[in-house]
Design an enzyme around this catalytic site. Structure first.
Site, mmCIF file in Angstrom:
data_model
loop_
_atom_site.group_PDB
_atom_site.id
_atom_site.type_symbol
_atom_site.label_atom_id
_atom_site.label_comp_id
_atom_site.label_asym_id
_atom_site.label_seq_id
_atom_site.Cartn_x
_atom_site.Cartn_y
_atom_site.Cartn_z
ATOM 1 N N HIS A 1 -3.847 -0.294 -12.962
ATOM 2 C CA HIS A 1 -4.186 -1.684 -13.288
ATOM 3 C C HIS A 1 -3.206 -2.685 -12.679
ATOM 4 O O HIS A 1 -3.476 -3.896 -12.706
ATOM 5 C CB HIS A 1 -4.216 -1.895 -14.802
ATOM 6 N N ASP B 1 -10.515 7.494 -14.002
ATOM 7 C CA ASP B 1 -10.120 6.914 -15.280
ATOM 8 C C ASP B 1 -11.302 6.140 -15.855
ATOM 9 O O ASP B 1 -12.110 5.571 -15.108
ATOM 10 C CB ASP B 1 -8.938 5.974 -15.073
ATOM 11 N N HIS C 1 -11.355 3.371 -17.260
ATOM 12 C CA HIS C 1 -11.223 1.950 -16.955
ATOM 13 C C HIS C 1 -11.154 1.748 -15.439
ATOM 14 O O HIS C 1 -10.556 2.555 -14.721
ATOM 15 C CB HIS C 1 -9.955 1.372 -17.592
ATOM 16 N N ASP D 1 -9.187 9.402 -20.259
ATOM 17 C CA ASP D 1 -9.670 8.612 -21.383
ATOM 18 C C ASP D 1 -11.188 8.466 -21.421
ATOM 19 O O ASP D 1 -11.719 7.756 -22.265
ATOM 20 C CB ASP D 1 -9.006 7.236 -21.414
#
Length: 313
Positions: A99, A134, A136, A221
């Site tokens: 991120h 991931d 996200h 995740d």
């Protein structure tokens, strides 16, 4: 991170692994990815006692040194593989990185570890494919390589979800147009949707790009037990994703996994174990693969968009 380390110390795989010493990343290596003023700012914040970059991302006095070591671990892994010390590497570190944008840390991330490694390889003339599974979207990695035609970024992620980026129409810019591929899936997607998407879109896209290295943002995740998302993957699915991703490298010793997210400790342990076993050529599956969720209906449209009628890139 302790759960991931425990997975790699499991007796079924421990003897096949070599634990490498790591070094810190240098400023010159970090500035290939991050704005110098941003780096100076987070270093100063940590030195003055820490603080919050945003509601999710908090620095302690040790955060900066830890971030340097984690970024350096990725560089150390690449250097070890280049020296012929293994067939693949797994960078188990925190904080995660995907991120972190050029001038902004967010989402628990300070330094974009996978981007630092990719930039180092890119500077040596390599073509790098980054596969991000991931849950996200890896907005930071996308930001760094948005206009780079020699780094392919492919992300499979849940949408809608933090950070709100990663639409299928975000495809890179300038001479990098076409080397960003976002494949958002709806909440509830299971392993059959992920594997169909890999087989029909991710694998042919990466093969067409013809990378010399494959780097993986390995976030765990999307596991069904994770508290931060709503996907249905199991540790068995991560074995399959790892095997497919590693097979994209043109030869042994050219694939590195970077630990990103994963916030249920049992799921993280089992999923890292499954991935490590797959990298070693094994087939450890603490859980069976999953199926029957949402998302498979998107695969034909994504194939048409990115494979049958791709943009230049």
């Amino acid at each position: 991170m302790a759960a991931a380390v425990a997975a790699l110390r499991a007796p079924e795989i421990a003897e096949a692994l070599e634990w490498l010493p790591v070094r810190t990343a240098s400023r010159s290596e970090l500035v290939t990815v991050h704005d110098p003023a941003y780096l100076d700012g987070i270093a100063a914040m940590a030195a003055s006692g820490g603080g919050a970059l945003d509601p999710d991302t908090v620095l302690s006095t040790g955060s900066w040194d830890t971030a340097l070591i984690t970024a350096g671990a990725g560089l150390s892994a690449v250097e070890a593989l280049q020296a012929g010390r293994g067939d693949a590497a797994f960078v188990v570190g925190r904080p995660p990185g995907h991120h972190a944008e050029r001038d902004r840390g967010m989402g628990f991330c300070l330094v974009n570890n996978i981007a630092v490694a990719a930039a180092a390889l890119r500077a040596r003339g390599e073509r790098v494919a980054i596969v991000d599974w991931d849950v996200h979207h890896g907005n930071g990695t996308q930001d760094v390589f948005w206009t780079d035609p020699n780094v392919l970024f492919v992300s499979v992620h849940q949408s809608p979800l933090y950070p709100g980026t990663g639409g299928w129409d975000e495809r890179g810019g300038g001479v990098g147009l076409g080397t960003t591929i976002n494949l958002p899936l709806p909440p509830g997607a299971a392993g059959d949707a992920y594997l169909a998407l890999f087989d029909e879109v991710v694998v042919p896209a990466v093969e067409r790009f013809a990378p010399t290295w494959v780097l993986v943002s390995a976030g765990y995740d999307a596991h069904r037990a994770d508290p931060l998302a709503q996907m249905e993957l199991t540790s068995g699915d991560y074995a399959d994703l790892t095997r497919r991703s590693a097979a994209l490298a043109p030869q042994a010793g050219r694939v590195v996994l970077f630990l990103e997210g994963g916030y249920d400790l049992v799921a993280l342990r089992d999923s890292v174990f499954a991935s490590a076993s797959a990298l070693l050529g094994g087939n450890a599956r603490p859980e069976p693969g999953s199926s029957g969720g949402t998302g498979r209906e998107r695969v034909p449209a994504y194939r048409e968009l990115f494979i049958d009628e791709p943009l230049p890139g």
